[in-house]
Design a protein around this motif. Structure first.
Motif, PDB file in Angstrom:
ATOM      1  N   VAL A 157      -4.176   9.253 -18.368  1.00 28.11           N
ATOM      2  CA  VAL A 157      -2.694   9.394 -17.868  1.00 28.11           C
ATOM      3  C   VAL A 157      -3.039   8.529 -16.403  1.00 28.11           C
ATOM      4  O   VAL A 157      -3.553   8.787 -15.561  1.00 28.11           O
ATOM      5  CB  VAL A 157      -2.157  10.868 -17.084  1.00 28.11           C
ATOM      6  N   GLN A 158      -1.929   7.323 -16.513  1.00 29.01           N
ATOM      7  CA  GLN A 158      -2.174   6.602 -15.279  1.00 29.01           C
ATOM      8  C   GLN A 158      -1.161   7.021 -14.251  1.00 29.01           C
ATOM      9  O   GLN A 158      -0.026   7.356 -14.412  1.00 29.01           O
ATOM     10  CB  GLN A 158      -1.608   5.156 -15.478  1.00 29.01           C
ATOM     11  N   VAL A 159      -1.615   6.890 -12.926  1.00 28.36           N
ATOM     12  CA  VAL A 159      -0.703   7.617 -11.748  1.00 28.36           C
ATOM     13  C   VAL A 159      -0.787   6.444 -10.589  1.00 28.36           C
ATOM     14  O   VAL A 159      -1.876   5.833 -10.260  1.00 28.36           O
ATOM     15  CB  VAL A 159      -1.370   8.944 -11.352  1.00 28.36           C
ATOM     16  N   SER A 160       0.314   6.193 -10.097  1.00 28.85           N
ATOM     17  CA  SER A 160       0.648   5.100  -9.100  1.00 28.85           C
ATOM     18  C   SER A 160       1.213   5.892  -8.044  1.00 28.85           C
ATOM     19  O   SER A 160       2.479   6.349  -8.207  1.00 28.85           O
ATOM     20  CB  SER A 160       1.205   4.095  -9.558  1.00 28.85           C
ATOM     21  N   VAL A 161       0.635   5.892  -6.857  1.00 29.58           N
ATOM     22  CA  VAL A 161       1.199   6.348  -5.709  1.00 29.58           C
ATOM     23  C   VAL A 161       1.252   5.492  -4.347  1.00 29.58           C
ATOM     24  O   VAL A 161       0.351   4.841  -3.810  1.00 29.58           O
ATOM     25  CB  VAL A 161       0.226   7.861  -5.224  1.00 29.58           C
ATOM     26  N   ALA A 162       2.505   5.703  -3.652  1.00 34.16           N
ATOM     27  CA  ALA A 162       2.557   4.426  -2.653  1.00 34.16           C
ATOM     28  C   ALA A 162       3.189   5.208  -1.252  1.00 34.16           C
ATOM     29  O   ALA A 162       4.303   6.105  -1.724  1.00 34.16           O
ATOM     30  CB  ALA A 162       3.469   3.546  -2.928  1.00 34.16           C
ATOM     31  N   SER A 163       2.869   5.101  -0.286  1.00 34.06           N
ATOM     32  CA  SER A 163       3.230   5.961   0.779  1.00 34.06           C
ATOM     33  C   SER A 163       4.031   5.006   1.820  1.00 34.06           C
ATOM     34  O   SER A 163       3.622   3.908   2.090  1.00 34.06           O
ATOM     35  CB  SER A 163       2.229   6.462   1.626  1.00 34.06           C
ATOM     36  N   THR A 164       5.154   5.342   2.235  1.00 32.67           N
ATOM     37  CA  THR A 164       6.028   4.729   3.425  1.00 32.67           C
ATOM     38  C   THR A 164       5.750   5.437   4.819  1.00 32.67           C
ATOM     39  O   THR A 164       6.389   4.744   5.754  1.00 32.67           O
ATOM     40  CB  THR A 164       7.508   4.399   3.002  1.00 32.67           C
ATOM     41  N   ILE A 165       5.104   6.184   4.754  1.00 34.11           N
ATOM     42  CA  ILE A 165       4.852   7.028   6.029  1.00 34.11           C
ATOM     43  C   ILE A 165       3.912   6.053   7.105  1.00 34.11           C
ATOM     44  O   ILE A 165       2.860   5.697   6.463  1.00 34.11           O
ATOM     45  CB  ILE A 165       4.140   8.489   5.819  1.00 34.11           C
ATOM     46  N   PRO A 166       4.579   5.955   8.086  1.00 34.04           N
ATOM     47  CA  PRO A 166       3.540   4.930   9.051  1.00 34.04           C
ATOM     48  C   PRO A 166       1.974   5.678   9.277  1.00 34.04           C
ATOM     49  O   PRO A 166       2.249   6.823   9.664  1.00 34.04           O
ATOM     50  CB  PRO A 166       4.447   4.897  10.325  1.00 34.04           C
ATOM     51  N   ARG A 167       1.361   4.686   9.478  1.00 39.63           N
ATOM     52  CA  ARG A 167      -0.269   4.934   9.594  1.00 39.63           C
ATOM     53  C   ARG A 167      -0.951   5.969   8.544  1.00 39.63           C
ATOM     54  O   ARG A 167      -1.487   6.880   9.090  1.00 39.63           O
ATOM     55  CB  ARG A 167      -0.229   5.674  11.362  1.00 39.63           C
ATOM     56  N   GLU A 212      -2.350  -1.590   2.785  1.00 37.50           N
ATOM     57  CA  GLU A 212      -1.029  -1.199   1.933  1.00 37.50           C
ATOM     58  C   GLU A 212      -1.442  -0.027   1.530  1.00 37.50           C
ATOM     59  O   GLU A 212      -2.400   0.199   0.623  1.00 37.50           O
ATOM     60  CB  GLU A 212      -0.615  -2.092   0.780  1.00 37.50           C
ATOM     61  N   PRO A 213      -0.703   1.405   1.917  1.00 39.53           N
ATOM     62  CA  PRO A 213      -1.045   2.471   1.399  1.00 39.53           C
ATOM     63  C   PRO A 213      -0.655   2.852  -0.039  1.00 39.53           C
ATOM     64  O   PRO A 213       0.484   3.534  -0.259  1.00 39.53           O
ATOM     65  CB  PRO A 213      -0.399   3.612   2.297  1.00 39.53           C
ATOM     66  N   SER A 214      -1.241   2.340  -1.147  1.00 36.14           N
ATOM     67  CA  SER A 214      -0.955   2.382  -2.478  1.00 36.14           C
ATOM     68  C   SER A 214      -2.132   2.601  -3.016  1.00 36.14           C
ATOM     69  O   SER A 214      -3.105   1.859  -2.947  1.00 36.14           O
ATOM     70  CB  SER A 214      -0.070   1.197  -2.803  1.00 36.14           C
ATOM     71  N   VAL A 215      -2.114   3.433  -4.299  1.00 38.99           N
ATOM     72  CA  VAL A 215      -3.223   3.580  -5.074  1.00 38.99           C
ATOM     73  C   VAL A 215      -2.856   3.678  -6.530  1.00 38.99           C
ATOM     74  O   VAL A 215      -1.657   4.146  -6.930  1.00 38.99           O
ATOM     75  CB  VAL A 215      -4.109   4.703  -4.608  1.00 38.99           C
ATOM     76  N   LYS A 266      -2.275  12.015   3.868  1.00 41.30           N
ATOM     77  CA  LYS A 266      -2.545  12.120   5.301  1.00 41.30           C
ATOM     78  C   LYS A 266      -2.351  10.882   5.962  1.00 41.30           C
ATOM     79  O   LYS A 266      -2.516   9.998   5.848  1.00 41.30           O
ATOM     80  CB  LYS A 266      -4.291  12.308   5.500  1.00 41.30           C
ATOM     81  N   ALA A 267      -1.315  11.351   7.094  1.00 41.78           N
ATOM     82  CA  ALA A 267      -0.721  10.221   8.356  1.00 41.78           C
ATOM     83  C   ALA A 267      -0.683  10.848   9.529  1.00 41.78           C
ATOM     84  O   ALA A 267      -0.162  12.018   9.668  1.00 41.78           O
ATOM     85  CB  ALA A 267       0.365   9.725   7.630  1.00 41.78           C
ATOM     86  N   ARG A 268      -1.194  10.239  10.457  1.00 43.59           N
ATOM     87  CA  ARG A 268      -1.156  10.673  11.763  1.00 43.59           C
ATOM     88  C   ARG A 268      -1.895  12.060  12.042  1.00 43.59           C
ATOM     89  O   ARG A 268      -1.389  12.811  12.914  1.00 43.59           O
ATOM     90  CB  ARG A 268       0.318  10.512  12.504  1.00 43.59           C
ATOM     91  N   GLY A 269      -2.703  12.392  11.160  1.00 45.22           N
ATOM     92  CA  GLY A 269      -3.436  13.615  11.224  1.00 45.22           C
ATOM     93  C   GLY A 269      -2.674  14.793  10.416  1.00 45.22           C
ATOM     94  O   GLY A 269      -3.164  15.915  10.571  1.00 45.22           O
TER      95      GLY A 269
END
Length: 153
Positions: free
Chosen positions: A77-87, A113-116, A133-136
């Motif tokens: 199963v392929q999973v692609s995750v990207a975050s637009t949350i700063p830091r 780039e926060p993407s896996v 996890k972003a900014r703790g």
């Protein structure tokens, strides 16, 4: 003592090999230790606590890319995750009904780039959580992936 051409080549080859092999000796890897408590956790809350968080917030700032809603084969199963949350500092993938729910955890270096994208096995239909996890702080986005043919087991 007479030196023959063959003896000189043998001696020269052995010396060259010794000179090259010296720097190529195996060394200890510089990898950090893995978080055994997080990868051994059985629930989303246990995993987040083991990663250093005290709770989590639900977010829409995480996108799922080409992740299927129905996986024809749970073995890949392929999973692609990207975050637009700063830091964004890290992205983890938690599969509720798998024997080891924390399937992957990626630390995101500054300026990256926060993407896996990754593949894993799923034993059965399950909620899959993207833990960012972003900014703790820990943020979670959830998606159900249905499996029509099992992969674990």
């Amino acid at each position: 003592m007479t030196l023959r051409r063959r003896d000189v080549l043998k001696a020269g080859g052995a010396a060259t090999l010794a000179a090259i092999a010296g720097p190529l000796r195996p060394r200890a890897a510089g990898a950090q230790g893995w978080n055994q408590a997080a990868f051994g956790g059985k629930t989303l809350d246990e995993i987040i606590r083991a990663l250093g968080g005290s709770g989590h917030a639900v977010t829409r700032d995480v996108s799922w890319g080409a992740t299927p809603e129905i996986a024809e084969n749970g073995a890949a199963v392929q999973v692609s995750v990207a975050s637009t949350i700063p830091r964004t500092e890290a992205i983890g993938i938690v599969i509720e009904k798998n024997p080891g729910p924390l399937a992957a955890y990626f630390e995101i270096p500054d300026g990256t780039e926060p993407s896996v994208v990754t593949r894993f096995k799923m034993a059965q239909t399950s909620n899959v959580h993207a833990v960012v996890k972003a900014r703790g702080t820990y943020f979670v986005a959830t998606r159900e992936i249905r499996v029509t043919f099992g992969g674990c087991g």
